[in-house]
Enzyme design. Structure first.
Site, PDB file in Angstrom:
ATOM      1  N   TYR A 251     -21.142   4.201  -7.927  1.00  0.00           N
ATOM      2  CA  TYR A 251     -20.407   5.464  -8.005  1.00  0.00           C
ATOM      3  C   TYR A 251     -20.302   5.845  -9.464  1.00  0.00           C
ATOM      4  CZ  TYR A 251     -16.836   8.799  -6.280  1.00  0.00           C
ATOM      5  OH  TYR A 251     -16.136   9.926  -5.908  1.00  0.00           O
TER       6      TYR A 251
ATOM      7  N   GLY B 215     -10.783   6.568  -5.576  1.00  0.00           N
ATOM      8  CA  GLY B 215      -9.533   6.128  -4.973  1.00  0.00           C
ATOM      9  C   GLY B 215      -9.587   4.675  -4.525  1.00  0.00           C
TER      10      GLY B 215
ATOM     11  N   ASP C 118      -7.886   3.334  -2.281  1.00  0.00           N
ATOM     12  CA  ASP C 118      -7.843   3.254  -0.823  1.00  0.00           C
ATOM     13  C   ASP C 118      -9.249   3.283  -0.240  1.00  0.00           C
ATOM     14  OD1 ASP C 118      -8.069   5.879  -1.771  1.00  0.00           O
ATOM     15  OD2 ASP C 118      -7.011   6.759  -0.068  1.00  0.00           O
ATOM     16  N   ARG C 119     -10.134   4.089  -0.815  1.00  0.00           N
ATOM     17  CA  ARG C 119     -11.516   4.157  -0.339  1.00  0.00           C
ATOM     18  C   ARG C 119     -12.243   2.840  -0.591  1.00  0.00           C
ATOM     19  NH1 ARG C 119     -13.946   9.336  -3.156  1.00  0.00           N
ATOM     20  NH2 ARG C 119     -15.730   8.913  -1.772  1.00  0.00           N
TER      21      ARG C 119
ATOM     22  N   THR D 147      -1.929  33.044  19.326  1.00  0.00           N
ATOM     23  CA  THR D 147      -2.119  32.694  17.912  1.00  0.00           C
ATOM     24  C   THR D 147      -1.930  31.203  17.698  1.00  0.00           C
ATOM     25  OG1 THR D 147      -1.383  34.881  17.212  1.00  0.00           O
ATOM     26  CG2 THR D 147      -1.292  33.126  15.571  1.00  0.00           C
TER      27      THR D 147
ATOM     28  N   GLY E 106       1.123   4.885   0.031  1.00  0.00           N
ATOM     29  CA  GLY E 106       0.329   6.063   0.303  1.00  0.00           C
ATOM     30  C   GLY E 106       1.061   7.341  -0.018  1.00  0.00           C
ATOM     31  N   ASN E 107       0.487   8.463   0.385  1.00  0.00           N
ATOM     32  CA  ASN E 107       1.086   9.757   0.078  1.00  0.00           C
ATOM     33  C   ASN E 107       2.405   9.989   0.804  1.00  0.00           C
ATOM     34  OD1 ASN E 107      -0.969  10.777  -1.696  1.00  0.00           O
ATOM     35  ND2 ASN E 107      -2.291  10.954   0.088  1.00  0.00           N
ATOM     36  N   THR E 108       2.557   9.411   1.998  1.00  0.00           N
ATOM     37  CA  THR E 108       3.780   9.644   2.773  1.00  0.00           C
ATOM     38  C   THR E 108       4.594   8.384   3.011  1.00  0.00           C
ATOM     39  OG1 THR E 108       2.512   9.432   4.836  1.00  0.00           O
ATOM     40  CG2 THR E 108       2.824  11.651   3.956  1.00  0.00           C
TER      41      THR E 108
ATOM     42  N   ASP F 181       0.857  -1.185   0.000  1.00  0.00           N
ATOM     43  CA  ASP F 181       0.000   0.000   0.000  1.00  0.00           C
ATOM     44  C   ASP F 181       0.894   1.236   0.000  1.00  0.00           C
ATOM     45  OD1 ASP F 181      -1.910   1.969   0.395  1.00  0.00           O
ATOM     46  OD2 ASP F 181      -2.122   1.557   2.539  1.00  0.00           O
TER      47      ASP F 181
END
Length: 245
Positions: free
Chosen positions: A87, A94, A96-97, A171, A9-11, A7
């Site tokens: 869908y 995606g 992943d979904r 802040t 992923g983005n990172t 898998d």
């Protein structure tokens, strides 16, 4: 049947070996490591592999794996899955979904659910009568903090904390609680909406940021970390059974 799951992923690129629903071994790194995958394949006598990627690197990984194992499935929009997908633009949905939805239906046995997956993005996906019906995509927690920092001249880069219901007195606190409480209220809105239409619908949380929010939603289920792996494993075994690889 012993399977290898990749898998990307983005990172992180996560790899695991599964025997049915049991994760026998797993590892992660910033990039796919063929040497590590080969070690797992040999150690556990892996039968087949499935690869998914949100970076577009799945086919390259598949080519590498095919030098070590014969049956490798590139999980794409065209791949058959063991649940119905209702869908309109399946080509852009995606993987992943889809994998998480398969895990919810086929592994957890839940047919009515709102699945809140909290990763780089936050997805809110609806499952009705075991059918994936679609959902919405929103900015993830880290992405919201980065946006406030990068698109303004003076706001600092902050990170996730517990949403505590307070108003910030600096802040930094204002940004932290603004993001965290904003996400929480967003989730609560979706939960209220789906619960009003179907009181039997389960609320399922998964993903890296889920633990910060799941305890604040009544009756929410925190899905096991292996849900993505088991969903992908189910998809692989389904395609093996149909001789698609």
């Amino acid at each position: 049947m012993i399977n290898l799951i990749v898998d990307e992923g983005n990172t992180l690129c996560k790899i695991a070996v599964l025997d049915k629903s049991e994760v026998l071994c797993e590892a992660s790194a910033s990039e796919f490591d063929l040497t590590k995958a080969a070690e797992m394949i040999e150690q556990f006598s892996v039968n087949a592999a499935i690869v998914t990627s949100t970076r577009g690197g799945a086919e390259k990984i598949c080519e590498q794996l095919r030098t070590k194992i014969e049956r490798v499935l590139h999980f794409s929009a065209q791949t058959e899955v063991p649940i119905e997908i209702d869908y309109s633009s399946r080509q852009t949905l995606g993987t992943d979904r889809i994998a998480v939805a398969v895990g919810v239906v086929c592994e957890m046995g839940i047919k009515e659910a709102l699945v809140v997956d909290m990763g780089s993005a936050i997805t809110f996906d609806v499952i009705e009568n075991g059918v994936f019906k679609g959902g919405n995509i929103s900015l993830g927690v880290a992405m919201r903090f980065r946006a406030l920092h990068e698109f303004t001249a003076a706001l600092p880069l902050c990170s996730a904390t517990e949403p505590n219901g307070a108003f910030g007195r600096s802040t930094k606190e204002a940004i932290e609680q603004g993001v965290m409480q904003g996400v929480l209220h967003e989730i609560e809105g979706y939960v209220e909406r789906v619960s009003a239409s179907n009181v039997k619908k389960c609320i399922i949380f998964c993903g890296g940021d889920a633990e910060s929010f799941v305890n604040r939603i009544k009756s929410a289920i925190f899905a096991p970390r292996k849900l993505m792996f088991t969903g992908l494993n189910r998809i692989l075994e389904y395609n093996v059974s149909k001789n698609n690889i």
